[in-house]
Design a protein around this motif. Structure first.
Motif, PDB file in Angstrom:
ATOM      1  N   LEU A  38      35.195  -0.385 -31.839  1.00  0.00           N
ATOM      2  CA  LEU A  38      34.722  -0.195 -30.562  1.00  0.00           C
ATOM      3  C   LEU A  38      35.390   1.195 -29.883  1.00  0.00           C
ATOM      4  CD1 LEU A  38      35.554  -3.638 -29.044  1.00  0.00           C
ATOM      5  CD2 LEU A  38      33.244  -2.791 -29.621  1.00  0.00           C
ATOM      6  N   GLU A  39      36.255   1.787 -30.737  1.00  0.00           N
ATOM      7  CA  GLU A  39      36.804   3.230 -30.302  1.00  0.00           C
ATOM      8  C   GLU A  39      35.499   4.198 -30.237  1.00  0.00           C
ATOM      9  OE1 GLU A  39      39.960   4.355 -32.679  1.00  0.00           O
ATOM     10  OE2 GLU A  39      40.875   2.557 -32.963  1.00  0.00           O
TER      11      GLU A  39
ATOM     12  N   TYR B 179      38.044   4.810 -26.451  1.00  0.00           N
ATOM     13  CA  TYR B 179      38.364   4.656 -24.975  1.00  0.00           C
ATOM     14  C   TYR B 179      38.782   5.677 -24.213  1.00  0.00           C
ATOM     15  CZ  TYR B 179      38.246  -0.624 -25.742  1.00  0.00           C
ATOM     16  OH  TYR B 179      37.889  -1.801 -25.996  1.00  0.00           O
TER      17      TYR B 179
ATOM     18  N   VAL C  22      36.890  -5.721 -23.426  1.00  0.00           N
ATOM     19  CA  VAL C  22      36.160  -6.076 -24.477  1.00  0.00           C
ATOM     20  C   VAL C  22      35.271  -7.236 -23.905  1.00  0.00           C
ATOM     21  CG1 VAL C  22      35.847  -6.574 -26.856  1.00  0.00           C
ATOM     22  CG2 VAL C  22      37.926  -5.465 -25.966  1.00  0.00           C
TER      23      VAL C  22
ATOM     24  N   ASN D 298      32.566  -2.723 -26.230  1.00  0.00           N
ATOM     25  CA  ASN D 298      33.563  -1.649 -25.498  1.00  0.00           C
ATOM     26  C   ASN D 298      33.354  -1.920 -23.978  1.00  0.00           C
ATOM     27  OD1 ASN D 298      34.921   0.551 -23.969  1.00  0.00           O
ATOM     28  ND2 ASN D 298      35.186   1.365 -25.686  1.00  0.00           N
TER      29      ASN D 298
ATOM     30  N   GLN E 118      34.260  -0.477 -21.322  1.00  0.00           N
ATOM     31  CA  GLN E 118      34.370   0.672 -20.730  1.00  0.00           C
ATOM     32  C   GLN E 118      33.193   1.627 -20.911  1.00  0.00           C
ATOM     33  OE1 GLN E 118      37.253   3.663 -21.807  1.00  0.00           O
ATOM     34  NE2 GLN E 118      37.753   4.125 -19.695  1.00  0.00           N
ATOM     35  N   THR E 119      32.825   1.646 -22.093  1.00  0.00           N
ATOM     36  CA  THR E 119      31.844   2.586 -22.689  1.00  0.00           C
ATOM     37  C   THR E 119      30.420   1.991 -22.932  1.00  0.00           C
ATOM     38  OG1 THR E 119      32.422   2.604 -24.942  1.00  0.00           O
ATOM     39  CG2 THR E 119      33.703   4.193 -23.595  1.00  0.00           C
TER      40      THR E 119
END
Length: 429
Positions: free
Chosen positions: A224-225, A227, A302, A319, A321-322
């Motif tokens: 998921l990176e 952030y 998440v 993710n 956030q993204t």
């Protein structure tokens, strides 16, 4: 682990949720939206009036539900008294009976209090849309998977993470080669000049993430990176409203090896980039230390999504956030072999045409050329199949930490390029 906190709508007393898209607390029942400040002001007003408001900290100790061994298996919902399935690591969850958003604030006391958190920026509907986009373009995906697919479960989870910062320093030794060609009376001579190359330096790293929950698959979380850690905010229980969360059950010491491996690999790569002017460079040895380490405890957003196909559950993570999705999709074996055969046949046909019309070599088919075309066609078919299979999953353990290297912190404190020997290979004309 006794007190329970829940946020209620000041208008209709329905549960409030934090909406990442709007950055506000929202009520799904009456449609009202509030800033956190407004919710807290209403909470304080109720407290001043001496009312038993459900938005305030519960003054009683809700009964913890334990099994025969005394292990916590749940909590009593402060709203409907229903049993909330949970364990001693649960920090935020939802009552399955009344939908009450329940936060257990004592989970965040002492060493379990996070240094910060990243709020959700993407809501549930967008998470479902992102998953459907993830399906698109996957040639090996079974048709029935998309035709009959329904998301079985979706939940927003604040996952505990350790964010590690440290300095890597040391020495990396390379065998570097310069290659040239010389002519003599017998033809050409290939000359390899070998050099003993040493680089010594240091590089700082900031906030390399590693999930701190045994429930979460490390590879799934790594995938998921990245952030944006510039958007970390101070811990506030209100952000948990509408989401689930568990406190960490993996100690900072236990993620040390994972993080150090990433840092060491990246430091080695950065040292390699300083070795220029050679045709080939191979690492021979290294002496790298990671020191001045410190960790921050943070919650990262998440979305966990699952769907069922052929009695098998497929789990995906996004993710919060993204919007980046990670997960593995099922492979249709029939589609796999179809693509292997078609792509291999196309390559075979092209090669045979080239041989027939003399495009690559003189025209003509021989047994040797036919065999070569068959071999290349088979390799091309399976190669294309491997590429298609690879696109069905993007789950992988991160081995690098280059995006967490502090800008302009690389210091090369020692350089040495020493010529060692030459190797000559005669190539007759």
């Amino acid at each position: 682990m006794g007190d329970v906190l829940s946020f209620k709508c000041p208008c209709c007393v329905a549960p409030l949720e934090f909406n990442g898209d709007q950055g506000q607390m929202t009520c799904e029942y009456c449609g009202s939206t509030f800033t956190m400040e407004q919710v807290k002001e209403a909470q304080q007003a109720d407290a001043l009036e001496g009312e038993n408001s459900e938005m305030t900290w519960s003054s009683s100790e809700p009964e913890m539900i334990r099994d025969e061994n005394g292990k916590v298996t749940g909590y009593e919902c402060p709203s409907c008294s229903g049993e909330i399935i949970a364990d001693e690591n649960t920090a935020a969850t939802e009552c399955p009976y009344c939908g009450n958003q329940t936060i257990i604030p004592k989970s965040f006391e002492g060493m379990y209090k996070p240094d910060g958190m990243i709020p959700f920026a993407i809501d549930k509907s967008h998470a479902e849309e992102k998953l459907r986009e993830f399906y698109k373009g996957k040639k090996l995906l079974p048709s029935s998977f998309t035709d009959n697919n329904h998301i079985k479960a979706i939940s927003g989870v604040y996952v505990p993470f350790w964010l590690a910062s440290a300095r890597a320093g040391g020495t990396v030794v390379f065998d570097a080669v310069k290659t040239k060609t010389e002519k003599n009376s017998q033809g050409e001579v290939r000359v390899e000049d070998h050099y003993h190359v040493t680089r010594r330096g240091s590089l700082d790293f900031s906030r390399v993430p590693a999930d701190a929950s045994q429930k979460m698959d490390d590879a799934l979380m790594d995938s998921l990176e990245p952030y944006d850690f510039d958007k970390i905010v101070p811990y506030d229980a209100a952000y948990f409203s509408g989401y689930m969360a568990d406190k960490y059950d993996v100690r900072a010491e236990d993620i040390k090896d994972r993080v150090n491996k990433r840092i060491r690999t990246t430091f080695e790569s950065e040292m390699r980039q300083t070795v220029q002017g050679y045709d080939t460079v191979t690492k021979k040895n290294d002496s790298i230390t990671v020191k001045d380490g410190k960790t921050e405890y943070a919650f990262l957003p998440v979305w966990m999504l699952s769907t069922k196909y052929n009695d098998e559950v497929f789990t995906f993570a996004m993710n919060g956030q993204t919007g980046k999705i990670s997960g593995s999709l099922p492979v249709d074996k029939g589609k796999y072999w179809k693509n292997v055969l078609i792509s291999g046949a196309i390559v075979l046909a092209l090669l045979m045409a080239c041989f027939c019309f003399g495009i690559l070599v003189s025209a003509g088919l021989t047994a040797q050329r036919i065999l070569a075309a068959l071999v290349i066609g088979v390799i091309a078919g399976f190669g294309y199949g491997a590429i298609l299979k690879g696109s069905m999953s993007n789950v992988h353990i991160q081995t690098q930490a280059e995006r967490y290297a502090v800008k302009d912190s690389l210091k090369v404190q020692g350089r040495s390029d020493v010529y060692m020997y030459s190797r000559r290979e005669q190539r007759n004309s």
